[in-house]
Design an enzyme around this catalytic site. Structure first.
Site, PDB file in Angstrom:
ATOM      1  N   ARG A  38       1.044  -1.272   0.037  1.00  0.00           N
ATOM      2  CA  ARG A  38       0.287   0.255  -0.257  1.00  0.00           C
ATOM      3  C   ARG A  38       0.834   1.535  -0.357  1.00  0.00           C
ATOM      4  O   ARG A  38       0.560   2.432   0.408  1.00  0.00           O
ATOM      5  CB  ARG A  38      -0.980   0.128   1.185  1.00  0.00           C
ATOM      6  CG  ARG A  38      -1.826  -1.643   1.571  1.00  0.00           C
ATOM      7  CD  ARG A  38      -2.890  -0.810   0.134  1.00  0.00           C
ATOM      8  NE  ARG A  38      -4.258  -1.768   0.463  1.00  0.00           N
ATOM      9  CZ  ARG A  38      -4.022  -2.859  -0.466  1.00  0.00           C
ATOM     10  NH1 ARG A  38      -3.126  -3.529  -1.755  1.00  0.00           N
ATOM     11  NH2 ARG A  38      -5.007  -3.843  -0.766  1.00  0.00           N
ATOM     12  N   SER A  89     -11.337  -0.847   2.018  1.00  0.00           N
ATOM     13  CA  SER A  89     -10.771  -1.794   2.922  1.00  0.00           C
ATOM     14  C   SER A  89     -10.620  -0.460   3.493  1.00  0.00           C
ATOM     15  O   SER A  89      -9.869   0.240   2.976  1.00  0.00           O
ATOM     16  CB  SER A  89      -9.106  -2.599   2.350  1.00  0.00           C
ATOM     17  OG  SER A  89     -10.336  -3.369   2.111  1.00  0.00           O
ATOM     18  N   GLU A 159      -6.409   2.632   5.140  1.00  0.00           N
ATOM     19  CA  GLU A 159      -6.016   2.447   4.048  1.00  0.00           C
ATOM     20  C   GLU A 159      -6.134   3.781   3.825  1.00  0.00           C
ATOM     21  O   GLU A 159      -5.878   4.537   2.419  1.00  0.00           O
ATOM     22  CB  GLU A 159      -5.441   1.457   3.515  1.00  0.00           C
ATOM     23  CG  GLU A 159      -5.911   0.869   2.449  1.00  0.00           C
ATOM     24  CD  GLU A 159      -6.144  -0.671   1.910  1.00  0.00           C
ATOM     25  OE1 GLU A 159      -5.601  -1.445   2.338  1.00  0.00           O
ATOM     26  OE2 GLU A 159      -6.715  -0.188   1.376  1.00  0.00           O
TER      27      GLU A 159
HETATM   28  C1  FAD Z   1     -15.765  -1.421  -2.812  1.00  0.00           C
HETATM   29  C2  FAD Z   1     -14.631  -0.927  -2.745  1.00  0.00           C
HETATM   30  C3  FAD Z   1     -13.377  -2.313  -3.432  1.00  0.00           C
HETATM   31  C4  FAD Z   1     -12.218  -2.185  -3.169  1.00  0.00           C
HETATM   32  N1  FAD Z   1     -11.239  -2.725  -4.155  1.00  0.00           N
HETATM   33  C5  FAD Z   1      -9.565  -1.929  -3.900  1.00  0.00           C
HETATM   34  C6  FAD Z   1      -8.726  -3.901  -3.609  1.00  0.00           C
HETATM   35  O1  FAD Z   1      -8.927  -4.524  -3.615  1.00  0.00           O
HETATM   36  N2  FAD Z   1      -7.394  -3.000  -3.393  1.00  0.00           N
HETATM   37  C7  FAD Z   1      -7.216  -1.635  -3.869  1.00  0.00           C
HETATM   38  O2  FAD Z   1      -6.333  -1.843  -3.966  1.00  0.00           O
HETATM   39  N3  FAD Z   1      -8.519  -1.155  -4.094  1.00  0.00           N
HETATM   40  C8  FAD Z   1      -9.541  -1.299  -3.720  1.00  0.00           C
HETATM   41  N4  FAD Z   1     -10.309  -0.722  -3.830  1.00  0.00           N
HETATM   42  C9  FAD Z   1     -10.198   0.956  -3.550  1.00  0.00           C
HETATM   43  C10 FAD Z   1     -10.022   1.885  -5.120  1.00  0.00           C
HETATM   44  O3  FAD Z   1      -8.951   0.683  -5.789  1.00  0.00           O
HETATM   45  C11 FAD Z   1      -9.314   3.279  -5.635  1.00  0.00           C
HETATM   46  O4  FAD Z   1     -10.097   3.429  -4.627  1.00  0.00           O
HETATM   47  C12 FAD Z   1      -9.534   3.772  -6.129  1.00  0.00           C
HETATM   48  O5  FAD Z   1      -8.357   3.199  -7.488  1.00  0.00           O
HETATM   49  C13 FAD Z   1      -9.191   5.145  -6.179  1.00  0.00           C
HETATM   50  O6  FAD Z   1      -8.929   5.077  -8.010  1.00  0.00           O
HETATM   51  P1  FAD Z   1      -9.774   7.311  -7.949  1.00  0.00           P
HETATM   52  O7  FAD Z   1      -9.683   7.002  -9.239  1.00  0.00           O
HETATM   53  O8  FAD Z   1     -11.089   6.666  -7.919  1.00  0.00           O
HETATM   54  O9  FAD Z   1      -8.940   8.556  -7.237  1.00  0.00           O
HETATM   55  P2  FAD Z   1      -9.387   8.847  -6.344  1.00  0.00           P
HETATM   56  O10 FAD Z   1     -10.340   8.231  -5.404  1.00  0.00           O
HETATM   57  O11 FAD Z   1      -9.862   9.988  -7.861  1.00  0.00           O
HETATM   58  O12 FAD Z   1      -8.401   8.877  -5.680  1.00  0.00           O
HETATM   59  C14 FAD Z   1      -7.557   8.386  -4.849  1.00  0.00           C
HETATM   60  C15 FAD Z   1      -6.210   8.806  -4.374  1.00  0.00           C
HETATM   61  O13 FAD Z   1      -5.265   9.030  -5.848  1.00  0.00           O
HETATM   62  C16 FAD Z   1      -4.605   9.909  -5.807  1.00  0.00           C
HETATM   63  N5  FAD Z   1      -4.687  10.231  -7.576  1.00  0.00           N
HETATM   64  C17 FAD Z   1      -6.094  10.071  -8.432  1.00  0.00           C
HETATM   65  N6  FAD Z   1      -5.383  10.361 -10.055  1.00  0.00           N
HETATM   66  C18 FAD Z   1      -4.133  10.342  -9.753  1.00  0.00           C
HETATM   67  C19 FAD Z   1      -2.858  11.025 -10.883  1.00  0.00           C
HETATM   68  N7  FAD Z   1      -3.468  11.044 -11.855  1.00  0.00           N
HETATM   69  N8  FAD Z   1      -1.752  11.591  -9.869  1.00  0.00           N
HETATM   70  C20 FAD Z   1      -1.295  11.167  -8.950  1.00  0.00           C
HETATM   71  N9  FAD Z   1      -2.406  10.628  -8.093  1.00  0.00           N
HETATM   72  C21 FAD Z   1      -3.786  10.436  -8.705  1.00  0.00           C
HETATM   73  C22 FAD Z   1      -5.582  11.028  -5.603  1.00  0.00           C
HETATM   74  O14 FAD Z   1      -4.930  12.308  -4.669  1.00  0.00           O
HETATM   75  C23 FAD Z   1      -5.911  10.287  -4.117  1.00  0.00           C
HETATM   76  O15 FAD Z   1      -5.095  10.486  -3.672  1.00  0.00           O
HETATM   77  C24 FAD Z   1     -11.753  -0.659  -3.795  1.00  0.00           C
HETATM   78  C25 FAD Z   1     -12.174   0.966  -3.471  1.00  0.00           C
HETATM   79  C26 FAD Z   1     -13.980   0.160  -2.918  1.00  0.00           C
HETATM   80  C27 FAD Z   1     -14.450   1.474  -3.150  1.00  0.00           C
END
Ligand code: FAD
Length: 167
Positions: A38, A89, A159
């Protein structure tokens, strides 16, 4: 590194292009990203990822890939709550026991503060029962940490990132 189905995106990252304010575009090879559980070099350095090069393994048997995807999807829906909003998580898994196991063995499944509730299905998920306030989720995270620390002498590390003031 520990991730869903034993793998994680770091396993196939070759190169990342990052826009760093005041510097411009930079390319970082996978070894420069210092991936850990992570964590990576990208966290906290304030750059924006603009491009990623992934090395994927071509699959041979289309039906077998579909079947594996179906099984993974089914497993997720059997073991994780997708019927209500959550942020996934909440806590990192300590080495001793998975966070969900520790929270469950602390009797916290179903425990709620306002409209925020520890999932009955997977204790490392906090569900928004509808209209949950960020403060309620924050307070629930603190309550879980306190109770697990008291029972298991393990301090759970979130996390999830919490933006804003909650005092
Ligand atoms: C129901 C559920 C199940 C999940 N299961 C898993 C799992 O099994 N394994 C796992 O690893 N994750 C899991 N997640 C977490 C999920 O993978 C992350 O919430 C998701 O990938 C975030 O991506 P996002 O594009 O929505 O980013 P955002 O939520 O928009 O951003 C997340 C973080 O990344 C940063 N960020 C976003 N884009 C960029 C960029 N281009 N450059 C630099 N930083 C950036 C943001 O500043 C923030 O800090 C789960 C989430 C949910 C809701």
């Amino acid at each position: 590194m520990r991730g869903a189905q034993g793998g994680c995106s770091a396993d196939c990252v070759v190169e990342v292009e990052v826009f760093v304010p005041g510097v411009g575009l930079k390319k970082l090879g996978a070894e420069e990203l210092n991936y850990g559980y992570r964590s990576s070099q990208l966290q906290g350095q304030g750059g924006i990822v603009t491009q990623v090069v992934l090395q994927l393994q071509p699959g041979q048997d289309r039906e077998r890939i579909r079947e594996q995807t179906r099984q993974n999807f089914h497993h997720r829906h059997q073991t994780q709550p997708y019927h209500l909003p959550s942020c996934g998580s909440v806590f990192r898994n300590p080495l001793e026991h998975p966070a969900g196991w520790l929270i469950d063995r602390s009797g916290l499944k179903g425990f709620r503060i306002g409209q925020a509730q520890v999932s009955e299905l997977h204790a490392n998920f906090i569900l928004n029962l509808g209209g949950a306030q960020a403060r309620e989720i924050y307070m629930l995270i603190q309550a879980i940490r306190e109770q697990v620390a008291e029972k298991w002498s393990v301090l759970l590390e979130p996390e999830v990132k919490m933006l804003g003031e909650f005092s």
